[in-house]
Design a protein around this motif. Structure first.
Motif, PDB file in Angstrom:
ATOM      1  N   GLU A 188      28.072  43.132   2.523  1.00  0.00           N
ATOM      2  CA  GLU A 188      27.689  41.798   2.055  1.00  0.00           C
ATOM      3  C   GLU A 188      27.252  41.885   0.593  1.00  0.00           C
ATOM      4  OE1 GLU A 188      24.242  38.454   3.052  1.00  0.00           O
ATOM      5  OE2 GLU A 188      24.452  40.193   4.335  1.00  0.00           O
ATOM      6  N   THR A 189      27.509  40.815  -0.164  1.00  0.00           N
ATOM      7  CA  THR A 189      27.014  40.713  -1.542  1.00  0.00           C
ATOM      8  C   THR A 189      26.525  39.288  -1.775  1.00  0.00           C
ATOM      9  OG1 THR A 189      29.117  40.007  -2.508  1.00  0.00           O
ATOM     10  CG2 THR A 189      28.706  42.382  -2.406  1.00  0.00           C
ATOM     11  N   GLY A 190      25.758  39.126  -2.828  1.00  0.00           N
ATOM     12  CA  GLY A 190      25.331  37.789  -3.211  1.00  0.00           C
ATOM     13  C   GLY A 190      24.656  37.796  -4.559  1.00  0.00           C
ATOM     14  N   GLY A 191      24.863  36.732  -5.294  1.00  0.00           N
ATOM     15  CA  GLY A 191      24.151  36.514  -6.542  1.00  0.00           C
ATOM     16  C   GLY A 191      23.029  35.523  -6.287  1.00  0.00           C
ATOM     17  N   LEU A 192      21.990  35.613  -7.076  1.00  0.00           N
ATOM     18  CA  LEU A 192      20.833  34.737  -6.902  1.00  0.00           C
ATOM     19  C   LEU A 192      20.706  33.782  -8.081  1.00  0.00           C
ATOM     20  CD1 LEU A 192      18.297  37.422  -5.642  1.00  0.00           C
ATOM     21  CD2 LEU A 192      19.715  35.878  -4.286  1.00  0.00           C
ATOM     22  N   LEU A 193      20.324  32.546  -7.781  1.00  0.00           N
ATOM     23  CA  LEU A 193      20.073  31.563  -8.829  1.00  0.00           C
ATOM     24  C   LEU A 193      18.794  31.943  -9.579  1.00  0.00           C
ATOM     25  CD1 LEU A 193      20.951  28.305  -6.879  1.00  0.00           C
ATOM     26  CD2 LEU A 193      22.321  29.458  -8.628  1.00  0.00           C
ATOM     27  N   PRO A 194      18.564  31.376 -10.764  1.00  0.00           N
ATOM     28  CA  PRO A 194      17.360  31.688 -11.535  1.00  0.00           C
ATOM     29  C   PRO A 194      16.076  31.418 -10.743  1.00  0.00           C
ATOM     30  CG  PRO A 194      18.892  30.427 -12.865  1.00  0.00           C
ATOM     31  CD  PRO A 194      19.436  30.421 -11.459  1.00  0.00           C
ATOM     32  N   SER A 195      15.004  32.108 -11.120  1.00  0.00           N
ATOM     33  CA  SER A 195      13.732  31.966 -10.407  1.00  0.00           C
ATOM     34  C   SER A 195      13.181  30.538 -10.486  1.00  0.00           C
ATOM     35  CB  SER A 195      12.698  32.969 -10.920  1.00  0.00           C
ATOM     36  OG  SER A 195      12.281  32.648 -12.226  1.00  0.00           O
ATOM     37  N   ALA A 196      13.614  29.757 -11.474  1.00  0.00           N
ATOM     38  CA  ALA A 196      13.177  28.359 -11.568  1.00  0.00           C
ATOM     39  C   ALA A 196      13.602  27.565 -10.338  1.00  0.00           C
ATOM     40  CB  ALA A 196      13.746  27.705 -12.825  1.00  0.00           C
ATOM     41  N   MET A 197      14.619  28.028  -9.641  1.00  0.00           N
ATOM     42  CA  MET A 197      15.115  27.357  -8.445  1.00  0.00           C
ATOM     43  C   MET A 197      14.419  27.862  -7.176  1.00  0.00           C
ATOM     44  SD  MET A 197      17.502  25.437  -9.805  1.00  0.00           S
ATOM     45  CE  MET A 197      18.477  24.932  -8.425  1.00  0.00           C
ATOM     46  N   GLY A 198      13.573  28.884  -7.317  1.00  0.00           N
ATOM     47  CA  GLY A 198      12.968  29.523  -6.156  1.00  0.00           C
ATOM     48  C   GLY A 198      11.481  29.272  -6.025  1.00  0.00           C
ATOM     49  N   ALA A 199      10.861  30.034  -5.153  1.00  0.00           N
ATOM     50  CA  ALA A 199       9.417  29.953  -4.914  1.00  0.00           C
ATOM     51  C   ALA A 199       8.933  31.331  -4.474  1.00  0.00           C
ATOM     52  CB  ALA A 199       9.100  28.917  -3.841  1.00  0.00           C
ATOM     53  N   ARG A 200       7.637  31.553  -4.585  1.00  0.00           N
ATOM     54  CA  ARG A 200       6.992  32.758  -4.076  1.00  0.00           C
ATOM     55  C   ARG A 200       5.915  32.341  -3.093  1.00  0.00           C
ATOM     56  NH1 ARG A 200       6.059  36.447  -9.476  1.00  0.00           N
ATOM     57  NH2 ARG A 200       8.220  37.158  -9.641  1.00  0.00           N
ATOM     58  N   VAL A 201       5.880  33.025  -1.975  1.00  0.00           N
ATOM     59  CA  VAL A 201       4.828  32.804  -0.988  1.00  0.00           C
ATOM     60  C   VAL A 201       4.022  34.087  -0.941  1.00  0.00           C
ATOM     61  CG1 VAL A 201       4.302  32.257   1.405  1.00  0.00           C
ATOM     62  CG2 VAL A 201       6.298  31.214   0.296  1.00  0.00           C
ATOM     63  N   ARG A 202       2.723  33.976  -1.164  1.00  0.00           N
ATOM     64  CA  ARG A 202       1.854  35.145  -1.330  1.00  0.00           C
ATOM     65  C   ARG A 202       0.695  35.106  -0.345  1.00  0.00           C
ATOM     66  NH1 ARG A 202       0.658  36.163  -7.245  1.00  0.00           N
ATOM     67  NH2 ARG A 202       2.519  37.383  -6.942  1.00  0.00           N
ATOM     68  N   LEU A 203       0.338  36.273   0.162  1.00  0.00           N
ATOM     69  CA  LEU A 203      -0.871  36.444   0.967  1.00  0.00           C
ATOM     70  C   LEU A 203      -1.845  37.242   0.119  1.00  0.00           C
ATOM     71  CD1 LEU A 203      -2.617  36.454   3.539  1.00  0.00           C
ATOM     72  CD2 LEU A 203      -1.327  38.479   4.273  1.00  0.00           C
ATOM     73  N   SER A 204      -2.988  36.650  -0.180  1.00  0.00           N
ATOM     74  CA  SER A 204      -4.001  37.307  -1.001  1.00  0.00           C
ATOM     75  C   SER A 204      -5.367  36.779  -0.599  1.00  0.00           C
ATOM     76  CB  SER A 204      -3.744  37.027  -2.486  1.00  0.00           C
ATOM     77  OG  SER A 204      -4.734  37.616  -3.282  1.00  0.00           O
ATOM     78  N   ALA A 205      -6.315  37.678  -0.443  1.00  0.00           N
ATOM     79  CA  ALA A 205      -7.684  37.314  -0.078  1.00  0.00           C
ATOM     80  C   ALA A 205      -7.717  36.443   1.182  1.00  0.00           C
ATOM     81  CB  ALA A 205      -8.393  36.623  -1.248  1.00  0.00           C
ATOM     82  N   GLY A 206      -6.824  36.735   2.124  1.00  0.00           N
ATOM     83  CA  GLY A 206      -6.805  36.015   3.383  1.00  0.00           C
ATOM     84  C   GLY A 206      -6.179  34.636   3.336  1.00  0.00           C
ATOM     85  N   LYS A 207      -5.576  34.251   2.186  1.00  0.00           N
ATOM     86  CA  LYS A 207      -4.964  32.938   2.054  1.00  0.00           C
ATOM     87  C   LYS A 207      -3.477  33.088   1.760  1.00  0.00           C
ATOM     88  CE  LYS A 207      -9.103  30.739   0.264  1.00  0.00           C
ATOM     89  NZ  LYS A 207      -9.708  30.022  -0.845  1.00  0.00           N
ATOM     90  N   VAL A 208      -2.684  32.211   2.363  1.00  0.00           N
ATOM     91  CA  VAL A 208      -1.254  32.148   2.094  1.00  0.00           C
ATOM     92  C   VAL A 208      -1.026  30.970   1.155  1.00  0.00           C
ATOM     93  CG1 VAL A 208       1.037  31.828   3.088  1.00  0.00           C
ATOM     94  CG2 VAL A 208      -0.687  33.144   4.342  1.00  0.00           C
ATOM     95  N   THR A 209      -0.428  31.253   0.002  1.00  0.00           N
ATOM     96  CA  THR A 209      -0.147  30.211  -0.981  1.00  0.00           C
ATOM     97  C   THR A 209       1.322  30.261  -1.374  1.00  0.00           C
ATOM     98  OG1 THR A 209      -0.741  31.666  -2.814  1.00  0.00           O
ATOM     99  CG2 THR A 209      -2.489  30.259  -1.937  1.00  0.00           C
ATOM    100  N   ALA A 210       1.827  29.157  -1.861  1.00  0.00           N
ATOM    101  CA  ALA A 210       3.207  29.074  -2.332  1.00  0.00           C
ATOM    102  C   ALA A 210       3.212  28.526  -3.749  1.00  0.00           C
ATOM    103  CB  ALA A 210       4.029  28.178  -1.422  1.00  0.00           C
ATOM    104  N   ALA A 211       4.094  29.065  -4.577  1.00  0.00           N
ATOM    105  CA  ALA A 211       4.231  28.599  -5.957  1.00  0.00           C
ATOM    106  C   ALA A 211       5.709  28.499  -6.295  1.00  0.00           C
ATOM    107  CB  ALA A 211       3.539  29.558  -6.918  1.00  0.00           C
ATOM    108  N   ASP A 212       6.094  27.392  -6.906  1.00  0.00           N
ATOM    109  CA  ASP A 212       7.472  27.223  -7.348  1.00  0.00           C
ATOM    110  C   ASP A 212       7.720  28.043  -8.606  1.00  0.00           C
ATOM    111  OD1 ASP A 212       8.184  25.464  -5.326  1.00  0.00           O
ATOM    112  OD2 ASP A 212       7.580  23.701  -6.469  1.00  0.00           O
ATOM    113  N   GLY A 213       8.975  28.463  -8.801  1.00  0.00           N
ATOM    114  CA  GLY A 213       9.374  29.157 -10.015  1.00  0.00           C
ATOM    115  C   GLY A 213       9.463  28.159 -11.159  1.00  0.00           C
ATOM    116  N   PRO A 214       9.674  28.599 -12.367  1.00  0.00           N
ATOM    117  CA  PRO A 214       9.979  29.985 -12.742  1.00  0.00           C
ATOM    118  C   PRO A 214       8.724  30.855 -12.762  1.00  0.00           C
ATOM    119  CG  PRO A 214       9.925  28.633 -14.711  1.00  0.00           C
ATOM    120  CD  PRO A 214       9.710  27.707 -13.520  1.00  0.00           C
ATOM    121  N   PHE A 215       8.943  32.141 -12.784  1.00  0.00           N
ATOM    122  CA  PHE A 215       7.850  33.099 -12.728  1.00  0.00           C
ATOM    123  C   PHE A 215       7.680  33.727 -14.106  1.00  0.00           C
ATOM    124  CE2 PHE A 215      10.138  33.229  -8.581  1.00  0.00           C
ATOM    125  CZ  PHE A 215       9.320  32.297  -7.964  1.00  0.00           C
ATOM    126  N   ALA A 216       6.800  33.152 -14.884  1.00  0.00           N
ATOM    127  CA  ALA A 216       6.629  33.522 -16.289  1.00  0.00           C
ATOM    128  C   ALA A 216       6.272  34.990 -16.474  1.00  0.00           C
ATOM    129  CB  ALA A 216       5.571  32.637 -16.936  1.00  0.00           C
TER     130      ALA A 216
END
Length: 117
Positions: A39-67
């Motif tokens: 399988e292969t795949g290309g990815l769109l720019p991070s501005a089109m994505g999001a990050r979901v993070r677990l930190s200090a017991g909290k789950v947060t989500a942030a939209d891209g881009p990732f500066a």
């Protein structure tokens, strides 16, 4: 053994040149025919994505881009190969295509073996 390769490069390098895309397509057809490329795949720019993070017991989500990201994952491939050495050689061939068809582009391909039962 299954391996995943992750191509990393600058976020704003622009689209790959047509010659590179044609060479990657040819390499992909070869790998599919010989049974090594799964399988292969290309990815769109991070501005089109999001990050979901677990930190200090909290789950947060942030939209891209990732500066803070200097390089981002731009694509991936999954291979069925006999050894890590074969996977590294596949990554070398892929990066050689970038050298030949996209002068001045800099990046890396990370090779990781997949955990399988």
């Amino acid at each position: 053994m299954r391996f995943m390769t992750l191509i990393k490069g600058p976020e704003n390098a622009g689209p790959p040149p047509k010659g590179l895309l044609d060479a990657i397509t040819k390499l992909g057809i070869e790998g599919t025919k010989n049974g090594t490329l799964i399988e292969t795949g290309g990815l769109l720019p991070s501005a089109m994505g999001a990050r979901v993070r677990l930190s200090a017991g909290k789950v947060t989500a942030a939209d891209g881009p990732f500066a803070e990201a200097k390089e981002v994952v731009g694509g991936y491939a999954v291979f069925e190969l006999k050894s890590k050495e074969e996977a590294v050689e596949a990554a070398r061939r892929f990066m050689q295509l970038h050298k030949e068809h996209w002068p001045g582009w800099e990046g890396e391909t990370e090779v990781r073996q997949l955990m399988t039962p």
